[in-house]
Design an enzyme around this catalytic site. Structure first.
Site: not given
Ligand code: NAP
Length: 254
Positions: A147, A160, A164
């Site tokens: 992140s 969080y 990371k």
């Molecule tokens: N979006 C952003 O702005 C952003 C920014 C920086 C970093 N990131 C990083 O990018 C990655 C993806 O983020 P995203 O925003 O695409 O995520 P998201 O849309 O919130 O989706 C989360 C995913 O993780 C799964 N998940 C959540 N909790 C879990 C658990 N306890 N065990 C197993 N699986 C779990 C969810 O499964 P279910 O569908 O079953 O709930 C879903 O597939 C993450 O590592 C996040 O920290 C995101």
């Protein structure tokens, strides 16, 4: 240089947290390049079924696996299940995470442990489980999703952000240890990407405008913006890249 370097035919990949968001975009990208993909969600769900159906249109041998990564036995089980279903595992993308927004003084022990478990410990366990098979083949690709908060921690996401940074440190350490076996490990650190987890916070227009002003490109990213870099890291095109921390953030980390 040839586009053939991105060809993943015959490769098998596990992408955690790929039912939705960034993980889904990476899974689709890997499948489009020919990899058989194990898509994953915490629990069986319509979103996971839909992602699997879309991934299978590109790569028919793909499968779905489920498991809550906050449970200690699940990381190893996911690698075992994906390996059994796909007949091996060449690519691991540790993408799922838990992100709890809360003022630092109010974070409970349980909330802190849950975030460290899913975002750091589970990654380590999955790497431990996946590396022996990769070593045998002398080829492996591990990508962790970090992140922008490694660089710019958010005041309401102290654990969080720390989880990371810990994961990114693990990547640099392991790059030197896994390199001799032809295994690369890198970290892709997104900025603000339009996924489900950001919808509530960015619904506040004043907050959204403040965040947008922190981004050099002045716009939020889409999940597909992370897929190109992921394909580079996970293919032969990225064969000579390891231990790298790449921000895909429109310049937010600057
Ligand atoms: N979006 C952003 O702005 C952003 C920014 C920086 C970093 N990131 C990083 O990018 C990655 C993806 O983020 P995203 O925003 O695409 O995520 P998201 O849309 O919130 O989706 C989360 C995913 O993780 C799964 N998940 C959540 N909790 C879990 C658990 N306890 N065990 C197993 N699986 C779990 C969810 O499964 P279910 O569908 O079953 O709930 C879903 O597939 C993450 O590592 C996040 O920290 C995101």
């Amino acid at each position: 240089m040839s586009m053939k370097q991105f060809n993943l035919m015959g490769r098998a990949a596990l992408v955690t947290g790929s039912s939705r968001g960034i993980g889904r975009a990476i899974a689709l990208g890997l499948a489009e390049c020919g990899a058989a993909v194990a898509v994953h969600g915490a629990h069986p769900a319509k979103a996971l079924d839909e992602t699997l159906a879309d991934v299978r249109k590109l790569s028919p041998r793909s499968v779905a696996v489920t498991g809550d990564l906050s449970q200690p036995d699940v990381p190893e089980k996911l690698v075992t299940d994906a390996t059994a279903a796909l007949g091996g595992l060449d690519i691991l993308v540790a993408n799922a995470s838990v992100q709890i927004r809360k003022a630092w003084a109010e974070v409970t022990q349980m909330e802190a442990e849950q975030q460290m478990q899913v975002n750091f410990h589970a990654t380590l366990r999955m790497v431990q489980a996946a590396v022996p098979g990769m070593r045998t083949k002398k080829w492996g690709r591990i990508l962790t999703i970090g992140s922008v908060q490694q660089q710019r921690p958010h005041p309401d996401m102290i654990v969080y952000a720390a989880s990371k940074s810990a994961q990114e440190n693990l990547v640099r350490n392991l790059a030197k240890q896994l390199g001799p076996d032809g295994i690369t490990i890198n970290n892709l650190a997104p900025g603000v990407i339009m996924t489900d987890r950001n919808v509530p916070a960015l619904a506040d227009e004043a907050y959204a405008a403040r965040v947008r002003n922190m981004i050099a490109l002045r716009e939020f990213g889409e999940p597909s913006d992370c897929a190109g870099a992921a394909l580079l890291f996970c293919s032969d095109a990225g064969r000579y890249i390891t231990g790298v921390d790449l921000f895909v953030d429109g310049g937010m980390a600057l």
